[in-house]
Write an enzyme that holds these catalytic residues in place. Structure first.
Site, PDB file in Angstrom:
ATOM      1  N   ASP A 102       0.857  -1.191   0.000  1.00 58.60           N
ATOM      2  CA  ASP A 102       0.000   0.000   0.000  1.00 58.60           C
ATOM      3  C   ASP A 102       0.893   1.242   0.000  1.00 58.60           C
ATOM      4  O   ASP A 102       0.718   2.161   0.803  1.00 58.60           O
ATOM      5  CB  ASP A 102      -0.911  -0.012   1.234  1.00 58.60           C
ATOM      6  CG  ASP A 102      -2.051   0.994   1.141  1.00 58.60           C
ATOM      7  OD1 ASP A 102      -2.470   1.329   0.019  1.00 58.60           O
ATOM      8  OD2 ASP A 102      -2.524   1.443   2.210  1.00 58.60           O
ATOM      9  N   ASN A 140       1.972   6.946   3.097  1.00 57.45           N
ATOM     10  CA  ASN A 140       2.742   5.967   3.869  1.00 57.45           C
ATOM     11  C   ASN A 140       4.249   6.139   3.693  1.00 57.45           C
ATOM     12  O   ASN A 140       5.026   5.218   3.947  1.00 57.45           O
ATOM     13  CB  ASN A 140       2.332   4.545   3.478  1.00 57.45           C
ATOM     14  CG  ASN A 140       0.992   4.163   4.072  1.00 57.45           C
ATOM     15  OD1 ASN A 140       0.586   4.675   5.111  1.00 57.45           O
ATOM     16  ND2 ASN A 140       0.288   3.260   3.403  1.00 57.45           N
ATOM     17  N   ASP A 172       3.567   1.847   7.904  1.00 54.16           N
ATOM     18  CA  ASP A 172       2.294   1.138   7.759  1.00 54.16           C
ATOM     19  C   ASP A 172       2.372  -0.014   6.757  1.00 54.16           C
ATOM     20  O   ASP A 172       1.904   0.084   5.622  1.00 54.16           O
ATOM     21  CB  ASP A 172       1.177   2.102   7.370  1.00 54.16           C
ATOM     22  CG  ASP A 172      -0.200   1.460   7.506  1.00 54.16           C
ATOM     23  OD1 ASP A 172      -0.270   0.288   7.945  1.00 54.16           O
ATOM     24  OD2 ASP A 172      -1.203   2.110   7.165  1.00 54.16           O
TER      25      ASP A 172
END
Length: 324
Positions: free
Chosen positions: A199, A204, A216
């Site tokens: 992701d 992030n 994350d």
């Protein structure tokens, strides 16, 4: 029934931290997070901590632990990530009452600027360093990206939600199945899948100047390496982000060869994410945080817009634009 997170009070959060020997000096501050609950606090020594409470029932302990061990492996190799705190017994996954939680030293900073070539180069270098380590072995418990099963699961969840009219259901099923048919043209070679962040968008990536840290890893999985790169590029015609990509490639190739042959997977991965993201929203609707944050999901107009977006993405798959 009340949602499990409804009992996650500030007192419970502080008691959970105290149960592992870390003493908050004040009430925790909630950070933006929906899948899990993530909060920040200072301890008695003034150190800042981030505590993550995992959504009950989502991951098995072995899946979470594999993420933690991956982060530790990366940190040991000097890849800029934040590994979870471990107690004297080496444990990083903790339990308090009905919740599993993890503590991290806080990482502060800002997202990179995509119009700054130095930031793009540094970003490519960080991801190259990540992949140089992650390619050494495979995940055994984390998910593996799979077009067919993942999209079929997402489609079923959307239909089961009963948020679409009969007409919308037909249109939605039609375009999703056509997308799946196109994805058959983009096979995922199992031997080309590596451990990825999963992701890797600008939210992030945190840092200052030209030093960035990846945070994350909650969605880390086995996937093509390009999975950690395509979300950093502006959406649109590849010619519009060719310059940005060239800077990322230059930084990446200081660590390992860039997967140029996977550039054709960018639009398929975008289609995959569009379908999966909406399915994630409907499957979490019983969590009160979701209706507050995404009220438009309950509007019929949203589904018309979503179907049109999928139809546009289908056109991208039917008429791919290849980079020279």
């Amino acid at each position: 029934m009340p949602h499990p997170f409804s009992t996650l009070s500030p007192d419970l959060v502080m008691s959970a931290a105290e149960s592992v020997g870390i003493w908050p000096a004040g009430e925790p501050f909630a950070l933006n997070s929906y899948e899990n609950r993530v909060l920040m606090f200072r301890d008695e020594d003034g150190e800042r901590w981030v505590v993550k409470f995992y959504r009950p029932g989502r991951w098995a302990d072995s899946v979470i632990q594999e993420e933690h061990d991956f982060l530790q492996e990366l940190a040991n190799a000097d890849v800029p990530v934040i590994a979870p705190w471990r107690n004297q017994c080496g444990e990083s996954l903790h339990t308090y009452q009905q919740f599993r939680f993890t503590l991290y030293p806080q990482c502060s900073g800002q997202a990179p600027e995509l119009d700054n070539p130095a930031h793009l180069f540094a970003l490519g270098n960080v991801i190259g360093r990540l992949h140089a380590v992650s390619a050494r072995q495979a995940f055994h418990h984390r998910p593996t990206l799979d077009w067919q099963s993942d999209i079929n699961d997402a489609e079923a969840r959307v239909i089961k939600s009963e948020r679409l009219s009969k007409h919308q259901q037909r249109a939605y099923r039609n375009v999703v199945q056509k997308i799946l048919g196109q994805l058959d043209n983009y096979p995922l070679a199992h031997n080309r899948l590596i451990r990825t962040h999963g992701d890797c968008h600008l939210g992030n990536v945190l840092g200052r100047d030209e030093a960035f840290t990846l945070v994350d890893f909650d969605d880390c999985l086995m996937a093509p390496a390009i999975q950690d790169i395509w979300m950093l590029l502006p959406e649109g015609d590849p010619s519009s982000w060719r310059a940005q990509l060239s800077e990322i490639v230059e930084g990446y190739e200081e660590e390992r060869a860039f997967p140029h042959d996977q550039l054709s997977l960018i639009e398929p991965l975008r289609a995959y994410r569009l379908i999966r993201y909406t399915a994630w929203l409907v499957s979490r609707w019983e969590d009160p945080a979701f209706p507050r944050a995404f009220p438009w999901l309950a509007e019929r107009g949203y589904w018309d817009q979503h179907i049109r977006q999928l139809e546009q993405q289908l056109l991208q798959l039917e008429r791919p634009i290849w980079l020279a």
